[in-house]
Design a protein around this motif. Sequence first.
Motif, PDB file in Angstrom:
ATOM      1  N   CYS A 127      -1.429  -3.339  67.617  1.00 12.34           N
ATOM      2  CA  CYS A 127       0.078  -3.343  67.427  1.00 12.34           C
ATOM      3  C   CYS A 127       0.403  -2.599  66.139  1.00 12.34           C
ATOM      4  O   CYS A 127      -0.365  -3.280  65.043  1.00 12.34           O
ATOM      5  CB  CYS A 127       0.447  -4.605  67.584  1.00 12.34           C
ATOM      6  SG  CYS A 127       2.376  -4.753  67.274  1.00 12.34           S
TER       7      CYS A 127
ATOM      8  N   CYS B  87       4.006 -10.355  68.987  1.00 12.91           N
ATOM      9  CA  CYS B  87       5.217 -10.288  68.428  1.00 12.91           C
ATOM     10  C   CYS B  87       6.302  -9.347  69.472  1.00 12.91           C
ATOM     11  O   CYS B  87       7.488  -9.346  69.023  1.00 12.91           O
ATOM     12  CB  CYS B  87       5.109  -9.529  67.109  1.00 12.91           C
ATOM     13  SG  CYS B  87       5.010  -7.633  67.365  1.00 12.91           S
TER      14      CYS B  87
ATOM     15  N   VAL C 108       2.954  -3.136  64.352  1.00 15.82           N
ATOM     16  CA  VAL C 108       3.909  -3.976  63.834  1.00 15.82           C
ATOM     17  C   VAL C 108       3.088  -5.247  63.052  1.00 15.82           C
ATOM     18  O   VAL C 108       3.114  -5.357  61.950  1.00 15.82           O
ATOM     19  CB  VAL C 108       4.847  -4.847  64.746  1.00 15.82           C
ATOM     20  CG1 VAL C 108       5.861  -5.599  64.140  1.00 15.82           C
ATOM     21  CG2 VAL C 108       5.828  -3.612  65.385  1.00 15.82           C
ATOM     22  N   CYS C 109       2.032  -5.833  63.905  1.00 14.70           N
ATOM     23  CA  CYS C 109       1.404  -7.179  63.558  1.00 14.70           C
ATOM     24  C   CYS C 109      -0.143  -6.992  63.683  1.00 14.70           C
ATOM     25  O   CYS C 109      -0.693  -7.766  63.031  1.00 14.70           O
ATOM     26  CB  CYS C 109       1.998  -8.282  64.316  1.00 14.70           C
ATOM     27  SG  CYS C 109       1.416  -8.146  66.047  1.00 14.70           S
TER      28      CYS C 109
ATOM     29  N   CYS D 231       3.436  -5.680  72.561  1.00 15.09           N
ATOM     30  CA  CYS D 231       2.433  -6.513  71.926  1.00 15.09           C
ATOM     31  C   CYS D 231       2.713  -7.881  72.606  1.00 15.09           C
ATOM     32  O   CYS D 231       3.798  -8.568  72.640  1.00 15.09           O
ATOM     33  CB  CYS D 231       2.737  -6.508  70.499  1.00 15.09           C
ATOM     34  SG  CYS D 231       1.802  -7.548  69.587  1.00 15.09           S
TER      35      CYS D 231
ATOM     36  N   ASN E 203      -2.117  -7.205  66.163  1.00 12.72           N
ATOM     37  CA  ASN E 203      -2.526  -8.015  67.100  1.00 12.72           C
ATOM     38  C   ASN E 203      -3.368  -6.790  68.175  1.00 12.72           C
ATOM     39  O   ASN E 203      -2.753  -5.684  68.375  1.00 12.72           O
ATOM     40  CB  ASN E 203      -1.665  -8.675  67.965  1.00 12.72           C
ATOM     41  CG  ASN E 203      -2.103  -9.635  68.928  1.00 12.72           C
ATOM     42  OD1 ASN E 203      -3.297  -9.816  69.066  1.00 12.72           O
ATOM     43  ND2 ASN E 203      -1.361  -9.645  69.852  1.00 12.72           N
TER      44      ASN E 203
HETATM   45 ZN    ZN Z   1       2.471  -7.150  67.259  1.00  9.39          ZN
END
Ligand code: ZN
Length: 149
Positions: A3, A33, A5-6, A30, A8
């Motif tokens: 991901c 998140c 963003v995070c 994801c 993961n």
């Molecule tokens: Zn994420």
Amino acid sequence: MKCPVCGNIDSKVIDSRPTGDSEIRRRRECLRCGGRFTTYEVLESVPIVVVKKDGSRQIFDRAKILNGLNKACYKRPVTPEDMNDLINSIEAELKNTSHTEITSSELGLMVMDRLRDLDEVSYVRFVSVYREFSDIESFLRELETLKKR
Ligand SMILES: [Zn+2]
């Protein structure tokens, strides 16, 4: 697929569509998140790995499945085309759910599910070899389940 963003690595596919002969565009979400992102994946470069009971890994091998099917369907009205279709449908399902790993038991179940619809005798043969029943009782239970259908 990480991901963005995070970071993961677990995501689910919301939508996938082919963008070329061997490329597929996937919308992912994801699981941690909820961030959404798009990936472009080259189909052939993602081999499916089969994890065996002892933990060893092998590349998904059509020939091996076909070999098992040939034994189970010996002298049964199941054509080579049927067997090919069966394996195709498993491959398609794995690609669709973007599984890159599957345990040998899950793979066995996928074969069983499809074989049951094709020919019950072949199914029972496959199950008896595949599940390696520890005793006759569990094998009979499986047969009972089959009869109830
Ligand atoms: Zn994420």
